[in-house]
Write a protein that holds these residues in place. Structure first.
Motif, mmCIF file in Angstrom:
data_model
loop_
_atom_site.group_PDB
_atom_site.id
_atom_site.type_symbol
_atom_site.label_atom_id
_atom_site.label_comp_id
_atom_site.label_asym_id
_atom_site.label_seq_id
_atom_site.Cartn_x
_atom_site.Cartn_y
_atom_site.Cartn_z
ATOM 1 N N PRO A 167 0.817 -1.220 0.000
ATOM 2 C CA PRO A 167 0.000 0.000 0.000
ATOM 3 C C PRO A 167 0.846 1.265 0.000
ATOM 4 O O PRO A 167 0.346 2.342 -0.288
ATOM 5 C CB PRO A 167 -0.822 -0.131 1.289
ATOM 6 N N TRP A 168 2.133 1.147 0.285
ATOM 7 C CA TRP A 168 2.997 2.315 0.435
ATOM 8 C C TRP A 168 3.630 2.797 -0.862
ATOM 9 O O TRP A 168 4.080 3.939 -0.931
ATOM 10 C CB TRP A 168 4.104 2.009 1.446
ATOM 11 N N TYR A 196 1.246 8.180 0.891
ATOM 12 C CA TYR A 196 0.940 8.337 2.308
ATOM 13 C C TYR A 196 -0.526 7.952 2.563
ATOM 14 O O TYR A 196 -1.378 8.100 1.692
ATOM 15 C CB TYR A 196 1.145 9.785 2.752
ATOM 16 N N PRO A 197 -0.832 7.499 3.778
ATOM 17 C CA PRO A 197 -2.239 7.245 4.120
ATOM 18 C C PRO A 197 -3.047 8.550 4.089
ATOM 19 O O PRO A 197 -2.504 9.639 4.261
ATOM 20 C CB PRO A 197 -2.158 6.692 5.542
ATOM 21 N N GLY A 198 -4.347 8.400 3.843
ATOM 22 C CA GLY A 198 -5.238 9.552 3.923
ATOM 23 C C GLY A 198 -5.480 10.278 2.625
ATOM 24 O O GLY A 198 -6.092 11.350 2.629
ATOM 25 N N ASP A 244 -6.215 6.516 -3.208
ATOM 26 C CA ASP A 244 -6.739 5.185 -2.923
ATOM 27 C C ASP A 244 -6.541 4.770 -1.466
ATOM 28 O O ASP A 244 -7.008 3.703 -1.057
ATOM 29 C CB ASP A 244 -6.115 4.144 -3.861
ATOM 30 N N ARG A 245 -5.862 5.613 -0.656
ATOM 31 C CA ARG A 245 -5.723 5.334 0.782
ATOM 32 C C ARG A 245 -6.496 6.367 1.607
ATOM 33 O O ARG A 245 -6.213 6.571 2.796
ATOM 34 C CB ARG A 245 -4.246 5.339 1.196
ATOM 35 N N ARG A 246 -7.475 7.016 0.985
ATOM 36 C CA ARG A 246 -8.175 8.118 1.653
ATOM 37 C C ARG A 246 -9.009 7.665 2.845
ATOM 38 O O ARG A 246 -9.335 8.488 3.714
ATOM 39 C CB ARG A 246 -9.058 8.872 0.659
ATOM 40 N N THR A 247 -9.368 6.372 2.920
ATOM 41 C CA THR A 247 -10.155 5.906 4.057
ATOM 42 C C THR A 247 -9.285 5.595 5.271
ATOM 43 O O THR A 247 -9.806 5.359 6.361
ATOM 44 C CB THR A 247 -10.960 4.643 3.688
ATOM 45 N N GLU A 248 -7.961 5.592 5.080
ATOM 46 C CA GLU A 248 -7.052 5.351 6.199
ATOM 47 C C GLU A 248 -6.737 6.660 6.910
ATOM 48 O O GLU A 248 -6.653 7.715 6.266
ATOM 49 C CB GLU A 248 -5.742 4.730 5.697
ATOM 50 N N PRO A 249 -6.561 6.630 8.221
ATOM 51 C CA PRO A 249 -6.213 7.871 8.921
ATOM 52 C C PRO A 249 -4.831 8.372 8.499
ATOM 53 O O PRO A 249 -3.881 7.585 8.388
ATOM 54 C CB PRO A 249 -6.244 7.470 10.400
ATOM 55 N N ARG A 308 7.274 3.959 9.471
ATOM 56 C CA ARG A 308 6.426 3.063 8.697
ATOM 57 C C ARG A 308 6.919 2.912 7.258
ATOM 58 O O ARG A 308 6.878 1.820 6.689
ATOM 59 C CB ARG A 308 4.980 3.571 8.741
#
Length: 255
Positions: A9-10, A55-57, A60-65, A76
């Motif tokens: 995911p990174w 990065y998260p948030g 496609d990672r928008r649902t992650e904090p 991380r």
């Protein structure tokens, strides 16, 4: 994402280059996403395999904090990068990504798998303080700062729906930058190449030159025309500098 050694995911591997002798791991600016580096992957592949950090948030990672602590974010990313060190790699970070790249490089060197080079763009060196330092905190201040730095088109900032989507990541990233405190330590073993725009109000040339104190290997400085996002208009010159540096390393002699 496609590529070896596997999905993560990174990282976004927009143009896999399995035969490239070196990878370039690119870290975005505050509020930025992996797609900012799609043009870099397009231009450098297949000579260099480009991994863009997501990065998260956002996107496609928008649902992650989103991560609001820069050191925790570096932890991380460094942990996720391990499987991708099966071939030599360099780090490239712009603005917030430059400091993040520095902290990732520190962790990777401590783990015995450091980068061949660190490229830092549009960011003063760690430990260089400013008497007039200011960080936006309210949504209005964040948007005004982005407009000032020309970090995204005004049309995007004027669109209320788009603004609602990007503001959480922007707020989180500015909080991470605001809370970062440089921890003195040994200089990096890898060379550092610094790049900046000659009209960047957030990274004055002498402040960027101070990166030379953070490496025990070689240091280079390239100043190009432009402001904080000089690298958009000066992409060809930036990539020429990157490729030239990568080609000088023994591991990438075939570039």
């Amino acid at each position: 994402m496609t590529g070896i050694p596997g999905d993560s995911p990174w990282f976004r591997n927009y143009r896999p280059a399995p035969d490239a002798p070196v990878r370039l791991v690119c870290l975005p600016h505050a509020g930025g996403s992996a797609s900012f580096y799609f043009p870099v992957a397009r231009e450098l592949s297949p000579r260099v395999e480009v991994l863009a950090v997501q990065y998260p948030g956002r996107q496609d990672r928008r649902t992650e904090p989103a991560v609001t602590d820069l050191e925790a974010l570096a932890d991380r990313i460094a942990a996720a990068l391990g499987p991708w060190t099966d071939r030599p790699y360099a780090l490239f970070g712009h603005s917030m990504g430059a400091v993040l790249g520095f902290e990732v490089a520190r962790r990777m060197e401590a783990a015995g798998s450091g980068p061949t080079e660190l490229f830092v763009s549009g960011r003063r060196a760690p430990g260089v303080d400013r008497a007039d330092e200011w960080h936006p905190e309210t949504d209005e201040e964040v948007v005004a700062e982005i407009r000032k730095l020309d970090g995204t088109g005004d049309a995007l900032l004027d669109d209320e729906e788009t603004l609602r989507m990007i503001l959480p990541a922007l707020r989180a990233d500015y909080r991470a930058v605001r809370g970062y405190r440089y921890r003195p330590g040994p200089p990096l073993d890898c060379p550092v190449t610094a790049l900046t725009g000659d009209r960047d109000p957030r990274a004055l040339v002498e402040e960027v030159r101070a990166w030379e104190h953070h490496t025990r290997s070689g240091f280079g400085l390239r100043v190009l025309p432009g402001g904080h996002f000089y690298l958009v208009d000066q992409q060809a010159e930036v990539l020429r500098t990157v490729e030239d540096r990568l080609a000088r390393t023994p591991v990438a002699a075939s570039l």
